[in-house]
Design a protein around this motif. Structure first.
Motif, short mmCIF file in Angstrom:
data_model
loop_
_atom_site.label_atom_id
_atom_site.label_comp_id
_atom_site.label_asym_id
_atom_site.label_seq_id
_atom_site.Cartn_x
_atom_site.Cartn_y
_atom_site.Cartn_z
N ILE A 293 0.79 -1.58 0.14
CA ILE A 293 -0.49 0.18 0.31
C ILE A 293 0.98 1.38 0.23
CG2 ILE A 293 0.17 0.17 2.35
CD1 ILE A 293 -2.88 1.19 2.45
N ILE A 294 0.77 2.00 -0.49
CA ILE A 294 1.61 3.50 -0.39
C ILE A 294 0.69 4.89 -0.94
CG2 ILE A 294 3.52 2.54 -2.20
CD1 ILE A 294 2.12 4.21 -4.77
N ILE A 295 0.67 5.53 -0.62
CA ILE A 295 0.22 7.05 0.03
C ILE A 295 0.84 7.76 -1.22
CG2 ILE A 295 0.04 7.78 2.14
CD1 ILE A 295 -2.49 9.08 2.07
N VAL A 296 1.01 8.77 -1.77
CA VAL A 296 1.22 9.38 -2.91
C VAL A 296 0.61 11.70 -2.34
CG1 VAL A 296 2.80 10.82 -4.58
CG2 VAL A 296 2.97 8.17 -4.42
N LYS A 297 1.08 12.19 -2.08
CA LYS A 297 0.39 13.74 -1.92
C LYS A 297 0.71 14.43 -2.70
CE LYS A 297 -1.93 17.11 1.59
NZ LYS A 297 -1.99 16.64 3.31
N VAL A 298 0.65 14.71 -4.04
CA VAL A 298 1.43 15.65 -4.74
C VAL A 298 0.55 17.11 -4.59
CG1 VAL A 298 2.91 17.02 -6.37
CG2 VAL A 298 3.47 15.00 -5.84
N LYS A 299 -0.49 16.86 -4.92
CA LYS A 299 -1.07 17.73 -5.03
C LYS A 299 -2.92 16.95 -3.51
CE LYS A 299 -0.73 19.90 -9.13
NZ LYS A 299 -0.76 19.28 -10.26
N SER A 300 -3.80 15.93 -4.05
CA SER A 300 -4.91 15.62 -3.33
C SER A 300 -3.62 14.01 -3.57
CB SER A 300 -5.72 15.83 -4.15
OG SER A 300 -5.82 15.18 -5.47
N PRO A 301 -3.98 13.75 -2.02
CA PRO A 301 -3.59 12.58 -1.89
C PRO A 301 -4.35 11.55 -2.27
CG PRO A 301 -5.08 13.14 -0.07
CD PRO A 301 -5.00 14.96 -0.97
N ILE A 302 -3.20 10.33 -3.10
CA ILE A 302 -3.85 9.05 -4.01
C ILE A 302 -3.50 7.85 -2.87
CG2 ILE A 302 -4.40 7.79 -5.81
CD1 ILE A 302 -3.00 11.10 -7.11
N VAL A 303 -4.17 6.97 -2.51
CA VAL A 303 -3.37 5.47 -2.04
C VAL A 303 -3.58 5.39 -3.36
CG1 VAL A 303 -4.11 3.77 -0.09
CG2 VAL A 303 -4.65 6.58 0.25
N VAL A 304 -2.75 3.89 -3.27
CA VAL A 304 -2.71 3.42 -4.28
C VAL A 304 -2.67 1.48 -3.55
CG1 VAL A 304 -2.26 1.88 -6.96
CG2 VAL A 304 -2.35 4.46 -6.39
N ILE A 305 -3.17 0.64 -3.71
CA ILE A 305 -3.33 -0.37 -3.16
C ILE A 305 -2.80 -1.30 -4.42
CG2 ILE A 305 -3.85 -2.74 -1.78
CD1 ILE A 305 -5.77 0.09 -0.55
N ASN A 306 -1.94 -2.30 -3.70
CA ASN A 306 -1.16 -3.14 -4.77
C ASN A 306 -0.74 -2.79 -6.32
OD1 ASN A 306 -1.39 -5.20 -3.00
ND2 ASN A 306 -3.36 -5.98 -4.17
#
Lengths: 152, 265
Positions: free
Chosen positions: A58-71
């Motif tokens: 699981i990762i989360i990236v937040k450059v503007k708004s947060p995006i969670v991506v699983i697998n």
């Protein structure tokens, strides 16, 4: 699980290969929420499960708004650019890493729906950095040089 | 027990030059007569004034440092230990006070980041040999302008290195640890203990990454990364006592070193 501590280089979990998440249940949603809190608290722009001691994909990236991506997997890459990177798990060190300038990441969102995220530049860099964490790879492994940053 | 002849002795024999290996110089004083100039390089015995006076032009000595810095028996080691980026050789007149004579000539030599006492000694000896010929020429042609060492600054000392000094203190600065590893190659080598086994460090490198002193932060192709006071140190090549030298990663695998463990006695 509140107030998840960020694991620091020297913690074996950062070198483990994370396992896929099979079911996106309440536990996973809560994990995503806590990861976002931990990331915000540390002023990060991305975080991966192993960085909070959870060896799951699981990762989360937040450059503007947060995006969670699983697998997450990268299904498309384009361009190449050398840029400076740091990592919340490796304090006070930065390095120059070559990354694709555009990536398309495929995975699941917190509602178990398949998503595709197109990311460019800094956001593309962050996705590549976080997905590396899931395979036990750190930016210092890819950096052509690393150096100390002076504390402010 | 059998004594192995030194390369100097072998060369002298080849050139039909007599070789004496006295226990005391006064035993062979009479055999030292009839020469103009004496040359001393890496000689362990104190040379008394009476012997110096046997040579009308005196005795000259090659010392591997920029005197008056690093007087004493281990100038190369101490220059590397102290992280110097430059050292050199001095050719001086031998006096009763050790390494204190007037300087005939000096040559500067850069210390490279990857230099060990072994590699630097090799370079210094080649440069030193050339400089000796130059100095002898100067003396022969009466062109020496000896400079008293006190004109060049305060003396510093490079005392003998003892094997016990090689034990690594992980709470030192990473740069100092790596310098010690370099300074103590080929002898006596730095070391640490792992489950009671003495492990010599043959090659290391500084990393800016932070970690608790003595803690294994990472294991990878490059070796074993161990935390220090500031930053950390890659152990790239090691040698467990009475074993073969090996790469850090092979040592980690063979000795089941784990990320997170603390290297303590």
């Amino acid at each position: 699980m509140s107030g998840l501590a960020i694991r620091i280089y020297g913690d074996p979990v950062l070198r483990q290969k994370a396992i896929p998440i099979e079911k996106i249940d309440r536990r996973v949603k809560r994990l995503a929420k806590y990861m976002e809190e931990a990331m915000d608290k540390a002023n990060g722009i991305g975080l991966a499960g192993p960085q909070v001691g959870i060896s799951e994909r699981i990762i989360i990236v937040k450059v503007k708004s947060p995006i969670v991506v699983i697998n997450p997997i990268i299904v498309y890459m384009e361009g190449e650019e050398l840029g400076e990177e740091g990592c919340l798990s490796i304090p006070n060190v930065v390095g120059d890493v070559s990354r694709a300038t555009k990536v398309v990441v495929r995975g699941l969102d917190l509602n178990s729906r398949e998503i595709e995220v197109e990311a460019n530049n800094l956001s593309a860099r962050a996705f590549q950095h976080e997905i590396d964490h899931l395979d036990g790879v750190l930016f210092i492994d890819r950096a052509i040089s690393i150096r100390k940053v002076e504390k402010f | 027990m059998k004594l192995t002849p030194t390369p100097v002795k072998l060369k002298a024999q080849e050139l039909n030059m007599p070789v004496l290996s006295p226990e005391k110089l006064s035993d062979v004083r009479d055999k030292l007569r009839g020469f103009d100039l004496g040359v001393v390089v890496a000689y362990g015995l104190i040379i008394p004034k009476k012997v110096i006076e046997l040579f009308p032009k005196g005795i000259i000595n090659l010392h591997p440092s920029l005197l008056p810095k690093y007087r004493g028996p281990a100038p190369i080691q101490w220059a590397i230990l102290n992280g110097e980026e430059e050292t050199g050789i001095s050719i001086i007149y031998l006096t009763e006070e050790v390494d204190a004579g007037d300087i005939i000539l000096q040559e500067r030599v850069e210390i490279l980041p990857e230099d060990t006492t072994e590699t630097l000694s090799n370079r210094l000896s080649i440069i030193g040999a050339k400089a000796l010929r130059k100095a002898i020429k100067l003396i022969e042609t009466n062109n020496v302008n000896p400079i008293p060492q006190e004109n060049l600054g305060q003396p510093t000392y490079a005392p003998k290195i003892e094997p016990e000094m090689g034990e690594i203190d992980w709470s030192s600065r990473s740069r100092d640890i790596v310098n010690k590893v370099r300074a103590f190659i080929p002898w006596p080598k730095t070391y640490f203990y792992r489950s009671g086994t003495k492990i010599f460090i043959l090659e290391s490198e500084v990393s800016p990454v932070e970690g608790e002193p003595g803690k294994v932060i990472d294991i990878g192709e490059k070796g074993i990364l161990v935390g220090a006071q500031d930053g950390s140190v890659w152990l790239k090549r090691v040698q467990p006592e009475s074993r073969k030298a090996m790469n850090g990663i092979d040592f980690a695998n063979g000795y089941r070193i784990k990320i997170g463990e603390i290297l303590i006695k």
